[in-house]
Write a protein that holds these residues in place. Structure first.
Motif, PDB file in Angstrom:
ATOM      1  N   ALA A 603      -5.331 -13.485  12.526  1.00 37.94           N
ATOM      2  CA  ALA A 603      -3.964 -14.119  12.823  1.00 37.94           C
ATOM      3  C   ALA A 603      -2.871 -14.006  11.461  1.00 37.94           C
ATOM      4  N   ALA A 604      -3.610 -14.077  10.382  1.00 42.89           N
ATOM      5  CA  ALA A 604      -2.761 -13.717   9.072  1.00 42.89           C
ATOM      6  C   ALA A 604      -3.626 -13.137   8.011  1.00 42.89           C
ATOM      7  N   PRO A 605      -3.525 -11.433   8.155  1.00 45.32           N
ATOM      8  CA  PRO A 605      -3.898 -10.868   7.373  1.00 45.32           C
ATOM      9  C   PRO A 605      -3.302 -10.490   6.048  1.00 45.32           C
ATOM     10  N   ARG A 606      -3.947 -10.117   5.026  1.00 43.33           N
ATOM     11  CA  ARG A 606      -3.338  -9.969   3.559  1.00 43.33           C
ATOM     12  C   ARG A 606      -3.829  -8.635   3.250  1.00 43.33           C
ATOM     13  N   TYR A 607      -2.811  -8.083   2.327  1.00 44.11           N
ATOM     14  CA  TYR A 607      -2.964  -6.672   2.037  1.00 44.11           C
ATOM     15  C   TYR A 607      -2.544  -6.511   0.391  1.00 44.11           C
ATOM     16  N   ALA A 608      -3.387  -6.221  -0.315  1.00 37.63           N
ATOM     17  CA  ALA A 608      -3.229  -6.095  -1.801  1.00 37.63           C
ATOM     18  C   ALA A 608      -4.137  -5.337  -2.513  1.00 37.63           C
ATOM     19  N   PRO A 609      -3.727  -4.506  -3.666  1.00 39.42           N
ATOM     20  CA  PRO A 609      -4.666  -3.532  -4.351  1.00 39.42           C
ATOM     21  C   PRO A 609      -5.825  -4.617  -5.017  1.00 39.42           C
ATOM     22  N   LYS A 610      -7.123  -3.924  -5.228  1.00 39.58           N
ATOM     23  CA  LYS A 610      -8.140  -4.501  -5.777  1.00 39.58           C
ATOM     24  C   LYS A 610      -8.116  -4.447  -7.166  1.00 39.58           C
ATOM     25  N   ALA A 611      -8.122  -5.276  -8.078  1.00 43.84           N
ATOM     26  CA  ALA A 611      -7.876  -5.530  -9.465  1.00 43.84           C
ATOM     27  C   ALA A 611      -8.923  -4.776 -10.203  1.00 43.84           C
ATOM     28  N   THR A 612     -10.113  -4.563  -9.816  1.00 51.45           N
ATOM     29  CA  THR A 612     -11.219  -3.849 -10.598  1.00 51.45           C
ATOM     30  C   THR A 612     -10.751  -2.135 -10.491  1.00 51.45           C
ATOM     31  N   SER A 613     -10.348  -2.012  -9.263  1.00 46.01           N
ATOM     32  CA  SER A 613     -10.070  -0.539  -9.114  1.00 46.01           C
ATOM     33  C   SER A 613      -9.021  -0.112  -9.610  1.00 46.01           C
ATOM     34  N   VAL A 614      -7.432  -1.084  -9.947  1.00 49.55           N
ATOM     35  CA  VAL A 614      -6.696  -0.649 -10.593  1.00 49.55           C
ATOM     36  C   VAL A 614      -6.942  -0.338 -12.072  1.00 49.55           C
ATOM     37  N   ALA A 615      -7.772  -1.164 -12.775  1.00 51.18           N
ATOM     38  CA  ALA A 615      -8.086  -1.128 -14.074  1.00 51.18           C
ATOM     39  C   ALA A 615      -8.878   0.374 -14.357  1.00 51.18           C
ATOM     40  N   LEU A 616      -9.882   0.428 -13.348  1.00 49.46           N
ATOM     41  CA  LEU A 616     -10.402   1.819 -13.482  1.00 49.46           C
ATOM     42  C   LEU A 616      -9.668   3.121 -13.479  1.00 49.46           C
ATOM     43  N   SER A 617      -8.669   2.969 -12.645  1.00 44.19           N
ATOM     44  CA  SER A 617      -7.721   4.168 -12.393  1.00 44.19           C
ATOM     45  C   SER A 617      -7.011   4.397 -13.544  1.00 44.19           C
ATOM     46  N   ILE A 618      -6.637   3.291 -14.270  1.00 44.49           N
ATOM     47  CA  ILE A 618      -5.734   3.159 -15.343  1.00 44.49           C
ATOM     48  C   ILE A 618      -6.528   4.084 -16.585  1.00 44.49           C
ATOM     49  N   ALA A 619      -7.824   3.434 -16.585  1.00 45.68           N
ATOM     50  CA  ALA A 619      -8.569   3.979 -17.815  1.00 45.68           C
ATOM     51  C   ALA A 619      -8.731   5.507 -17.502  1.00 45.68           C
ATOM     52  N   LYS A 620      -9.039   5.842 -16.358  1.00 47.01           N
ATOM     53  CA  LYS A 620      -9.386   7.399 -16.127  1.00 47.01           C
ATOM     54  C   LYS A 620      -8.265   8.097 -16.281  1.00 47.01           C
ATOM     55  N   THR A 621      -7.004   7.487 -15.924  1.00 45.13           N
ATOM     56  CA  THR A 621      -5.846   8.649 -16.289  1.00 45.13           C
ATOM     57  C   THR A 621      -5.513   8.592 -17.416  1.00 45.13           C
ATOM     58  N   ALA A 622      -5.772   7.418 -18.210  1.00 41.67           N
ATOM     59  CA  ALA A 622      -5.569   7.697 -19.719  1.00 41.67           C
ATOM     60  C   ALA A 622      -6.461   8.609 -20.410  1.00 41.67           C
ATOM     61  N   ALA A 623      -7.755   8.725 -19.996  1.00 42.17           N
ATOM     62  CA  ALA A 623      -8.694   9.645 -20.536  1.00 42.17           C
ATOM     63  C   ALA A 623      -8.225  10.867 -20.012  1.00 42.17           C
ATOM     64  N   GLY A 624      -7.986  11.019 -18.929  1.00 45.22           N
ATOM     65  CA  GLY A 624      -7.682  12.334 -18.482  1.00 45.22           C
ATOM     66  C   GLY A 624      -6.453  13.045 -19.247  1.00 45.22           C
ATOM     67  N   THR A 625      -5.675  11.935 -19.414  1.00 44.24           N
ATOM     68  CA  THR A 625      -4.255  12.629 -20.043  1.00 44.24           C
ATOM     69  C   THR A 625      -4.555  12.956 -21.644  1.00 44.24           C
ATOM     70  N   ALA A 626      -5.531  12.180 -22.289  1.00 42.46           N
ATOM     71  CA  ALA A 626      -5.859  12.802 -23.704  1.00 42.46           C
ATOM     72  C   ALA A 626      -6.644  13.979 -23.755  1.00 42.46           C
TER      73      ALA A 626
END
Length: 674
Positions: A603-626
């Motif tokens: 009746a009332a769904p919620r939609y949001a990014p998962k915090a652990t997945s966001v942190a992992l994505s930022i870390a992987k992106t930073a490592a790939g950039t370096a």
């Protein structure tokens, strides 16, 4: 032997009046020579024999000669049945009977005409079906003895012909004791004239204070009153409504009839109000014709044709009342407009939603109960047990809001507490629906559903449902479910089965991608320079066990993004726990990837990014950039549910549809086991 010469014609001119005058004189002398008390008794016995119950004449009886010999009786009462509520079955202020003169010469009382003035008649029917207008009826009609003929024998032989009848100011009240409701007919004037076994009648007055007029003929009315058959041809008008009836009544006492019926109702709601019924049928004008036959417990409607406003219904029906109400037959209609029966979504959308806001500004619903899709209220299963039948329905078109079904066919069978719809088929948005369901209310109620939608134009369906055509494509849906319980909630929490949704070869508008693939994909959609992107497939498959729906595959494949998913939906608690894994098809454009969670309730769904997945994505992106000097790409998958690589979009979709597609996690597990 000598012959007498014939009498001259002039002689006959005085002989005939002399004979007639002598007869009248003799009849008058006979009557006035009788004791009026004896005449009153004979007259009272005559009416008693006709009524089938004792009749009391409390007022005087007088004789008069005015265009015939007349007997006037006043203050006549007929007692009610022993179970009736009214004081009398009938109470008549005055009855004037015109006597036939010739039978008086032999001492026989014969009535040629009866006039009834100022009368009240109370008709009653009790819970057992007993009717007080049937003579000598006790509270249980099955044991009703035949009417006594003693009074008839005492009064002398009766003529089989009915006397002519006229009446003024007569009120008939019908009281149904079971529902405690009274209907009233007030007859201002009426007449029944019988000749050669044909009775003509006319009446006018009011029915529940609305004007009416009735006229017609009845053949063999005397037979009808004695339990035999009679034919009739009747026309009635009540306000703007008319009814024509032709046919036969086989037995008045047992409600047996066989009639051709034709008529029209100009304003059904007004007519329903006049008849004091509680039916709320959303049709104004009705035209009808057909044959109606039946008896006390059943009615057959044959060659029926009903024009309900702008739709027409034809067919044959049998309605029988026994231990259950049985409805059987076949009906066909050109249009079923459900908007007449249910409030449209437009009307519902126009109603304001009531909320209560706290001092902090948080919005809450007026009720403290949590909102649910499946109601916990008990289903009206006892109504299903009370109905049986075998009904075939065909409809050229079924309309609700802007949604249109065509070529609907269905067989509805209800028996022994089981309601089934078999071979339900219709066309919808360019595709077809086939299905069936069964509801068994014996012991623990159970519901079984099988349904398939094939080749549906999704954009057309979404538009018909009042939604934006954000996604298009050919759509197939199949569900197979069964559950048990007394309410929708109980059935939902016990459901087992499966569901499968497949959408192919369509398009997705960029707004949907924005929502499903997160804000940072908006730049990707905008860079393509199109408001929509090709959709190769959507595949969703759930297995359901005891109310828990588990995703077996969840895939959306477009030119811009790929979204996969996994998780569960608890139909009992209505909680959602679904994870979405979006990733860009062109990894050189964007190198972010992280999961989104769909939670909340149905009746009332919620939609949001998962915090652990966001942190992992930022870390992987930073490592790939370096490591790559800013040209990093996604080299591995965040979740084991992401599909295996190396497949083209068409091949990927086909394997998902076929059920042969593996995720990377499944592939690694299978290789490790080797």
């Amino acid at each position: 032997m000598p012959k007498h010469p014939p009498l001259p014609t002039k002689s006959l001119l005085w002989v005939a009046p002399a004979v007639i005058g002598t007869g009248i004189l003799a009849s008058t002398v006979y009557l006035f020579s009788q004791d009026l008390t004896s005449l009153a008794k004979a007259f009272q016995n005559d009416i008693t024999a006709a009524a089938g119950r004792p009749v009391t004449i409390a007022g005087p009886i007088t004789l008069d000669y005015d265009h015939g010999l007349k007997v006037t009786a006043q203050n006549i009462t007929v007692p009610n049945a022993d179970w009736g509520q009214a004081e009398h079955f009938s109470k008549i202020d005055r009855v004037i009977a015109t006597l036939t003169l010739a039978p008086l010469l032999t001492g026989t009382l014969s009535i040629a005409e009866v006039h009834i003035q100022d009368a009240e008649i109370s008709l009653e029917e009790n819970e057992s079906g007993a009717q007080n207008w049937i003579a000598n009826t006790p509270s249980t009609p099955a044991t009703s003895p035949p009417a006594s003929t003693d009074a008839k024998d005492e009064a002398g032989a009766q003529s089989s012909a009915l006397p002519n009848l006229t009446f003024n100011n007569v009120t008939l009240r019908y009281h149904d004791l079971e529902i405690d409701q009274t209907q009233e007919v007030h007859i201002v004037e009426g007449a029944l004239q019988t000749a050669d076994n044909v009775t003509q009648f006319t009446t006018h007055g009011t029915y529940n204070k609305s004007p009416y007029r009735t006229a017609g003929t009845v053949t063999a009315l005397t037979g009808l009153l004695s339990g035999k058959s009679a034919s009739l041809d009747v026309t009635s008008q009540l306000d703007q409504n008319a009814l024509m009836i032709q046919g036969s009544i086989e037995s008045l006492a047992h409600n047996m009839f066989n009639l051709n019926v034709r008529g029209h109702i100009a304003d059904l709601p007004a007519l329903v109000a006049i008849t004091k019924n509680r039916i709320d049928f959303p049709v104004k004008a009705i035209q009808m014709e057909g044959r109606v036959a039946g008896k006390r417990d059943s009615i057959d409607l044959n060659n029926m044709r009903l024009a309900l406003d702008d739709s027409t219904v034809t067919g044959n029906l049998r309605i029988a009342q026994g231990e259950t109400l049985n409805i059987s037959g076949e009906i066909k209609t050109d249009v079923i407009d459900l908007n007449r029966f249910f409030e449209s979504s437009d009307a519902q959308a126009g109603q304001p939603t009531k909320d209560v806001r706290t001092s902090e500004g948080a919005q809450k619903t007026a009720s403290s109960k949590p909102q649910r899709v499946f109601s916990s209220d008990p289903l009206p299963l006892e109504d299903l047990i009370a109905v049986t039948g075998d009904l075939t329905v065909q409809a050229d078109k079924v309309v609700y809001d802007d949604l249109t079904l065509t070529n609907l066919t269905s067989a509805v069978i209800a028996q022994d507490g089981v309601l089934q719809t078999k071979a339900v088929t219709f066309n919808l948005s360019g595709g077809t629906f086939t299905g069936s369901f069964a509801l068994d209310v014996n012991a623990t109620p159970s519901l079984t559903v099988e349904a398939t939608l094939s080749d549906i134009d999704l954009a057309d369906l979404l538009t018909s449902l009042g939604n934006d055509d954000a996604i298009s494509g050919k759509t197939d849906l199949h569900i197979s479910l069964n559950g048990q319980g007394q309410s929708a909630t109980q059935i939902a929490e016990t459901l087992s089965g499966s569901s499968e949704l497949i959408i192919q070869d369509g398009t997705v508008k960029s707004g949907v991608i924005d929502f499903l693939a997160a804000d940072f994909f908006r730049a990707l959609a905008s860079s393509v320079g199109s408001e929509e992107t090709p959709l190769h497939c959507v595949v969703s498959r759930f297995d359901i066990d005891k109310g828990l729906a588990t995703s077996k595959i969840l895939l959306m494949e477009t030119d811009l993004i790929q979204i996969t998913g996994d998780g569960t939906i608890n139909l009992g608690t209505e909680d959602i726990d679904i994870n979405l894994h979006p990733r860009a098809q062109d990894l050189s454009v964007v190198n972010f990837e992280f999961d989104y969670a769909i939670g909340g309730t149905l009746a009332a769904p919620r939609y949001a990014p998962k915090a652990t997945s966001v942190a992992l994505s930022i870390a992987k992106t930073a490592a790939g950039t370096a490591l790559t000097g800013g040209l990093g790409t996604i080299g591995s998958n965040v979740a084991t549910g992401v599909l295996k690589s190396g497949l083209g979009k068409e091949e990927l979709c086909q394997q998902a549809i076929d059920g042969t597609l593996e995720t990377e996690g499944e592939k690694n597990n299978s290789e490790g086991n080797e």
